[in-house]
Structure formats: structure tokens, C-alpha cells
Design a protein around this motif. Structure first.
Motif, PDB file in Angstrom:
ATOM      1  N   GLN A  77       0.916  -1.211  -0.095  1.00 25.10           N
ATOM      2  CA  GLN A  77       0.055   0.102  -0.112  1.00 25.10           C
ATOM      3  C   GLN A  77       0.924   1.266   0.030  1.00 25.10           C
ATOM      4  OE1 GLN A  77      -1.334   1.859   3.463  1.00 25.10           O
ATOM      5  NE2 GLN A  77      -3.368   1.791   2.737  1.00 25.10           N
ATOM      6  N   LYS A  78       1.847   1.183   0.905  1.00 25.10           N
ATOM      7  CA  LYS A  78       2.722   2.312   1.021  1.00 25.10           C
ATOM      8  C   LYS A  78       3.557   2.840  -0.201  1.00 25.10           C
ATOM      9  CE  LYS A  78       3.329   2.194   5.683  1.00 25.10           C
ATOM     10  NZ  LYS A  78       4.064   1.507   6.907  1.00 25.10           N
ATOM     11  N   GLN A  79       3.972   1.612  -0.748  1.00 25.15           N
ATOM     12  CA  GLN A  79       4.638   1.798  -2.278  1.00 25.15           C
ATOM     13  C   GLN A  79       3.830   2.276  -3.175  1.00 25.15           C
ATOM     14  OE1 GLN A  79       6.556  -1.984  -2.979  1.00 25.15           O
ATOM     15  NE2 GLN A  79       7.704  -2.204  -0.970  1.00 25.15           N
ATOM     16  N   LEU A  80       2.791   1.555  -3.336  1.00 21.27           N
ATOM     17  CA  LEU A  80       1.662   2.012  -4.526  1.00 21.27           C
ATOM     18  C   LEU A  80       1.413   3.551  -4.118  1.00 21.27           C
ATOM     19  CD1 LEU A  80       0.349   1.421  -7.310  1.00 21.27           C
ATOM     20  CD2 LEU A  80      -1.358   0.508  -5.916  1.00 21.27           C
ATOM     21  N   LEU A  81       1.236   3.755  -2.980  1.00 18.79           N
ATOM     22  CA  LEU A  81       0.696   5.231  -2.963  1.00 18.79           C
ATOM     23  C   LEU A  81       1.683   6.372  -3.302  1.00 18.79           C
ATOM     24  CD1 LEU A  81      -1.111   5.399   0.621  1.00 18.79           C
ATOM     25  CD2 LEU A  81      -1.996   5.875  -1.768  1.00 18.79           C
ATOM     26  N   LYS A  82       3.075   6.029  -2.923  1.00 24.06           N
ATOM     27  CA  LYS A  82       4.107   6.665  -3.136  1.00 24.06           C
ATOM     28  C   LYS A  82       4.247   6.808  -4.717  1.00 24.06           C
ATOM     29  CE  LYS A  82       8.746   8.395  -2.485  1.00 24.06           C
ATOM     30  NZ  LYS A  82       8.653   8.758  -3.751  1.00 24.06           N
ATOM     31  N   TYR A  83       4.298   5.454  -5.411  1.00 22.19           N
ATOM     32  CA  TYR A  83       4.241   5.580  -6.828  1.00 22.19           C
ATOM     33  C   TYR A  83       3.152   6.339  -7.596  1.00 22.19           C
ATOM     34  CZ  TYR A  83       5.113   3.118 -11.397  1.00 22.19           C
ATOM     35  OH  TYR A  83       5.546   2.943 -12.727  1.00 22.19           O
ATOM     36  N   LEU A  84       1.927   6.251  -7.223  1.00 21.80           N
ATOM     37  CA  LEU A  84       1.055   6.962  -7.645  1.00 21.80           C
ATOM     38  C   LEU A  84       1.087   8.369  -7.496  1.00 21.80           C
ATOM     39  CD1 LEU A  84      -2.090   4.718  -6.729  1.00 21.80           C
ATOM     40  CD2 LEU A  84      -1.116   5.170  -9.176  1.00 21.80           C
ATOM     41  N   GLN A  85       1.579   8.886  -6.419  1.00 21.55           N
ATOM     42  CA  GLN A  85       1.851  10.275  -6.072  1.00 21.55           C
ATOM     43  C   GLN A  85       3.152  10.751  -7.040  1.00 21.55           C
ATOM     44  OE1 GLN A  85       2.315  10.371  -1.773  1.00 21.55           O
ATOM     45  NE2 GLN A  85       0.005  10.249  -1.338  1.00 21.55           N
ATOM     46  N   ASP A  86       3.957   9.898  -6.973  1.00 20.68           N
ATOM     47  CA  ASP A  86       5.183  10.429  -8.132  1.00 20.68           C
ATOM     48  C   ASP A  86       4.576  10.821  -9.304  1.00 20.68           C
ATOM     49  OD1 ASP A  86       6.705  10.511  -5.863  1.00 20.68           O
ATOM     50  OD2 ASP A  86       7.751   8.496  -6.214  1.00 20.68           O
ATOM     51  N   LYS A  87       3.725  10.141  -9.798  1.00 22.94           N
ATOM     52  CA  LYS A  87       3.208  10.200 -11.105  1.00 22.94           C
ATOM     53  C   LYS A  87       1.988  11.278 -11.201  1.00 22.94           C
ATOM     54  CE  LYS A  87       5.552   6.490 -12.603  1.00 22.94           C
ATOM     55  NZ  LYS A  87       6.831   6.823 -13.022  1.00 22.94           N
ATOM     56  N   GLY A  88       1.812  12.088 -10.153  1.00 20.48           N
ATOM     57  CA  GLY A  88       0.681  13.112 -10.079  1.00 20.48           C
ATOM     58  C   GLY A  88      -0.763  12.535 -10.084  1.00 20.48           C
ATOM     59  N   ILE A  89      -1.038  11.232  -9.470  1.00 23.94           N
ATOM     60  CA  ILE A  89      -2.193  10.763  -9.295  1.00 23.94           C
ATOM     61  C   ILE A  89      -2.613  11.045  -7.582  1.00 23.94           C
ATOM     62  CG2 ILE A  89      -3.526   8.375  -9.266  1.00 23.94           C
ATOM     63  CD1 ILE A  89      -2.726   9.548 -11.979  1.00 23.94           C
ATOM     64  N   MET A  90      -3.718  11.669  -7.308  1.00 23.13           N
ATOM     65  CA  MET A  90      -4.183  11.672  -6.166  1.00 23.13           C
ATOM     66  C   MET A  90      -5.033  10.401  -5.547  1.00 23.13           C
ATOM     67  SD  MET A  90      -4.162  13.476  -3.664  1.00 23.13           S
ATOM     68  CE  MET A  90      -5.099  13.900  -1.951  1.00 23.13           C
ATOM     69  N   ALA A  91      -4.142   9.591  -4.934  1.00 28.66           N
ATOM     70  CA  ALA A  91      -4.834   8.378  -4.338  1.00 28.66           C
ATOM     71  C   ALA A  91      -4.348   8.483  -2.780  1.00 28.66           C
ATOM     72  CB  ALA A  91      -4.331   7.098  -4.987  1.00 28.66           C
ATOM     73  N   ILE A  92      -5.146   8.173  -1.916  1.00 30.02           N
ATOM     74  CA  ILE A  92      -4.901   8.050  -0.558  1.00 30.02           C
ATOM     75  C   ILE A  92      -5.239   6.875   0.187  1.00 30.02           C
ATOM     76  CG2 ILE A  92      -5.393  10.625  -0.495  1.00 30.02           C
ATOM     77  CD1 ILE A  92      -8.073  10.162   0.815  1.00 30.02           C
ATOM     78  N   PHE A  93      -4.774   6.831   1.313  1.00 27.27           N
ATOM     79  CA  PHE A  93      -5.231   5.363   2.194  1.00 27.27           C
ATOM     80  C   PHE A  93      -6.773   5.793   2.572  1.00 27.27           C
ATOM     81  CE2 PHE A  93      -4.067   8.495   5.404  1.00 27.27           C
ATOM     82  CZ  PHE A  93      -4.942   8.381   6.539  1.00 27.27           C
ATOM     83  N   HIS A  94      -7.482   4.756   2.722  1.00 25.01           N
ATOM     84  CA  HIS A  94      -8.878   4.999   2.860  1.00 25.01           C
ATOM     85  C   HIS A  94      -9.491   5.591   4.134  1.00 25.01           C
ATOM     86  CE1 HIS A  94     -12.970   4.783   2.221  1.00 25.01           C
ATOM     87  NE2 HIS A  94     -13.311   3.914   3.130  1.00 25.01           N
ATOM     88  N   TYR A  95      -9.021   5.015   5.383  1.00 18.94           N
ATOM     89  CA  TYR A  95      -9.764   5.462   6.427  1.00 18.94           C
ATOM     90  C   TYR A  95      -8.802   5.023   7.511  1.00 18.94           C
ATOM     91  CZ  TYR A  95     -11.266   0.836   7.572  1.00 18.94           C
ATOM     92  OH  TYR A  95     -11.531  -0.582   7.922  1.00 18.94           O
ATOM     93  N   ILE A  96      -8.940   5.721   8.645  1.00 18.05           N
ATOM     94  CA  ILE A  96      -8.607   5.283  10.129  1.00 18.05           C
ATOM     95  C   ILE A  96      -9.549   4.723  10.586  1.00 18.05           C
ATOM     96  CG2 ILE A  96      -7.856   5.943  12.488  1.00 18.05           C
ATOM     97  CD1 ILE A  96      -6.416   8.368  10.895  1.00 18.05           C
ATOM     98  N   PRO A  97      -9.550   3.401  11.150  1.00 17.87           N
ATOM     99  CA  PRO A  97     -10.575   2.739  11.698  1.00 17.87           C
ATOM    100  C   PRO A  97     -11.246   3.502  12.747  1.00 17.87           C
ATOM    101  CG  PRO A  97      -8.706   1.111  11.324  1.00 17.87           C
ATOM    102  CD  PRO A  97      -8.214   2.373  11.194  1.00 17.87           C
ATOM    103  N   LEU A  98     -12.616   3.536  12.996  1.00 19.93           N
ATOM    104  CA  LEU A  98     -13.264   4.304  13.945  1.00 19.93           C
ATOM    105  C   LEU A  98     -12.711   4.072  15.444  1.00 19.93           C
ATOM    106  CD1 LEU A  98     -16.804   4.658  12.541  1.00 19.93           C
ATOM    107  CD2 LEU A  98     -15.172   6.251  12.670  1.00 19.93           C
TER     108      LEU A  98
END
Length: 91
Positions: free
Chosen positions: A15-36
Motif C-alpha cells: 500500500q505504501k509503495q503504490l501510494l508513493k508511486y501514484l503520487q510521484d506520477k501525479g495521481i491523487m490516491a490516498i489510504f482510505h480511512y483510520i478505523p473508527l
């Protein structure tokens, strides 16, 4: 569900690797949520039964992909192709 589009990854590290990869490519993706149950309000006011280990694990494996009204088909294709490239480069 019509308000989010998400993918579930195999591990928190992926998850961390793909988030960084997407952000480096200009794609706004985020982790979904912090459990309540582990959010600030949940810790203060909530209560749980059990350890919530599945919820905690899943929260570290989900990525929320871009989804908004102006999203064009070419934008969707771009996101999909970048995710494919990430996995091609990993293998």
C-alpha cells in the motif's frame, strides 16, 4: 458503493509503495480511512468488543483511487495503466 473506488492490496508495505508511486506520477490516491475504534474520538468515546485485527489490517491495505465528477475516461485509463506499470516493474 457510489462515492468511492478502492483497491485492496496484499500488504501494508505494498500500500505504501503504490501510494508513493501514484503520487510521484501525479495521481491523487490516498489510504482510505483510520478505523473508527482507533480514531481520536473512537479512543475517547468508543468501545469495541475484541481486538479488531481484521479492521486494522484492512485499513493498511486499502487505497482510495480518484473518483470525481469531472473524471474523464482517459484519466481512468491513465490511472489503470500506471497501476499496471507499478506491478510490471515489481515483477
Amino acid at each position: 458503493n457510489g462515492h468511492i473506488f478502492y483497491i485492496i492490496l496484499r500488504t501494508a508495505d505494498e500500500q505504501k509503495q503504490l501510494l508513493k508511486y501514484l503520487q510521484d506520477k501525479g495521481i491523487m490516491a490516498i489510504f482510505h480511512y483510520i478505523p473508527l475504534h482507533s480514531s481520536p474520538a473512537g479512543l475517547k468515546y468508543g468501545r469495541v468488543c475484541g481486538r479488531m485485527e481484521r479492521t486494522d489490517k484492512l485499513s493498511q491495505q486499502i487505497i482510495r483511487l480518484p473518483l470525481y465528477y469531472e473524471l474523464e475516461l482517459e484519466d481512468i485509463d491513465n490511472v489503470v495503466n500506471i497501476i499496471k506499470r507499478f506491478y510490471d516493474e515489481k515483477n
